[in-house]
Enzyme design. Structure first.
Site, PDB file in Angstrom:
ATOM      1  N   SER A  21       0.849  -1.190   0.000  1.00 54.73           N
ATOM      2  CA  SER A  21       0.000   0.000   0.000  1.00 54.73           C
ATOM      3  C   SER A  21       0.885   1.241   0.000  1.00 54.73           C
ATOM      4  O   SER A  21       2.072   1.154  -0.327  1.00 54.73           O
ATOM      5  CB  SER A  21      -0.942  -0.031   1.208  1.00 54.73           C
ATOM      6  OG  SER A  21      -1.936   0.957   1.093  1.00 54.73           O
ATOM      7  N   ASN A  22       0.348   2.387   0.339  1.00 56.25           N
ATOM      8  CA  ASN A  22       1.135   3.628   0.392  1.00 56.25           C
ATOM      9  C   ASN A  22       0.613   4.515   1.520  1.00 56.25           C
ATOM     10  O   ASN A  22      -0.339   4.146   2.213  1.00 56.25           O
ATOM     11  CB  ASN A  22       1.086   4.339  -0.968  1.00 56.25           C
ATOM     12  CG  ASN A  22      -0.339   4.698  -1.350  1.00 56.25           C
ATOM     13  OD1 ASN A  22      -0.994   5.483  -0.685  1.00 56.25           O
ATOM     14  ND2 ASN A  22      -0.830   4.075  -2.419  1.00 56.25           N
ATOM     15  N   ARG A  23       1.228   5.692   1.678  1.00 55.07           N
ATOM     16  CA  ARG A  23       0.961   6.514   2.864  1.00 55.07           C
ATOM     17  C   ARG A  23      -0.220   7.473   2.698  1.00 55.07           C
ATOM     18  O   ARG A  23      -0.404   8.361   3.520  1.00 55.07           O
ATOM     19  CB  ARG A  23       2.215   7.297   3.214  1.00 55.07           C
ATOM     20  CG  ARG A  23       3.295   6.388   3.796  1.00 55.07           C
ATOM     21  CD  ARG A  23       4.611   7.133   3.955  1.00 55.07           C
ATOM     22  NE  ARG A  23       4.430   8.439   4.534  1.00 55.07           N
ATOM     23  CZ  ARG A  23       5.320   9.416   4.465  1.00 55.07           C
ATOM     24  NH1 ARG A  23       6.435   9.230   3.819  1.00 55.07           N
ATOM     25  NH2 ARG A  23       5.077  10.579   5.040  1.00 55.07           N
ATOM     26  N   SER A  24      -1.008   7.332   1.670  1.00 57.27           N
ATOM     27  CA  SER A  24      -2.147   8.233   1.500  1.00 57.27           C
ATOM     28  C   SER A  24      -3.089   8.143   2.704  1.00 57.27           C
ATOM     29  O   SER A  24      -3.479   7.052   3.124  1.00 57.27           O
ATOM     30  CB  SER A  24      -2.922   7.855   0.231  1.00 57.27           C
ATOM     31  OG  SER A  24      -4.147   8.533   0.200  1.00 57.27           O
ATOM     32  N   ALA A  88      -4.763   7.562  -4.212  1.00 59.80           N
ATOM     33  CA  ALA A  88      -3.387   7.146  -4.512  1.00 59.80           C
ATOM     34  C   ALA A  88      -3.440   5.647  -4.810  1.00 59.80           C
ATOM     35  O   ALA A  88      -3.219   4.803  -3.937  1.00 59.80           O
ATOM     36  CB  ALA A  88      -2.479   7.434  -3.330  1.00 59.80           C
TER      37      ALA A  88
END
Ligand code: C5P
Length: 218
Positions: A21-24, A88
């Site tokens: 995943s990502n930091r959004s 994102a």
């Protein structure tokens, strides 16, 4: 107007307990949903997993992966006048999802990743969307050039360009500073402000774009 907004990250499963995943944080998309609702519009918020609460009185569609977000957008887009893609979305997902938890049996583990569907890039073609189309571009170099290129390639009316190399704005923070890059090549900076204030500005611009589109049709 009816406005579809995508928000948050996506999660791409590796096995039953792990994901990429990502930091959004989802804050920008949720602020847009709130600003659009407050301006009197109907909102469909297609959201990846985030820890913040969606605004009241918007239709919330929860998804996990890019593939699920793609399908949710396909389902809801045709009823909308405007689409703002603030999510994102992960660019890659594991090629295979292990049916059981992956064991640490080796010193190295190589992941095989494949591209996820390009949701924004499918709006005009595959989904046949004719309304006002807004994308986001988070870049660390050549912000405006990349955003203008994306605007043309994805056939957007507007790309909201976000310089994520600057501390204190963008990912996970409450503030943002953006540059609006329009399809005709013009740019309009919005100075650093809360994501709520930026969102109100973007909604006003989107209303203007929608009016132009309507009068061009008359
Ligand atoms: O190319 P890039 O990922 O920087 O494009 C960002 C824009 O495209 C954002 O508006 C994002 O929501 C959207 N996007 C998408 N589907 C993807 C990747 C990005 O809709 N698979």
């Amino acid at each position: 107007m009816k406005i579809l907004i995508t928000a948050g990250p996506t999660r791409e499963a590796l096995d039953p307990v792990r994901y990429l995943s990502n930091r959004s944080s989802g804050k920008m998309g949720y602020a847009l949903a709130e600003a659009a609702r407050d301006a009197g519009h109907d909102v469909v918020l297609v959201t990846g997993p985030v820890s913040i609460t969606p605004p009241d009185k918007v239709q919330v569609v929860r998804v996990e992966s890019a593939a699920e977000m793609f399908e949710a957008v396909r389902t809801h887009l045709s009823a909308c006048d405007v689409a703002i893609f603030a999510a994102a979305v992960a660019d890659y997902r594991p090629a295979e999802v292990a049916p059981q938890k992956i064991k640490k049996a080796t010193d190295e583990l190589v992941l095989h990743l494949v591209r996820t569907p390009d949701i924004l890039g499918s709006a005009r073609g595959e989904f046949g969307f004719k309304g006002v189309l807004v994308g986001f571009a988070a870049e660390t170099t050549d912000l405006i050039a990349h955003a203008q290129d994306k605007c043309l390639r994805k056939r957007c009316d507007l790309i909201v360009a976000n310089d994520v190399s600057q501390p204190g704005i963008g990912f996970d923070s409450s503030d943002n500073a953006v540059t609006l890059c329009f399809a005709d090549g013009t740019v309009e900076p919005i100075a650093q402000a809360s994501k709520s204030a930026i969102a109100r500005g973007i909604v006003t611009v989107v209303e203007r774009l929608q009016k132009h589109r309507d009068s061009a049709r008359d």
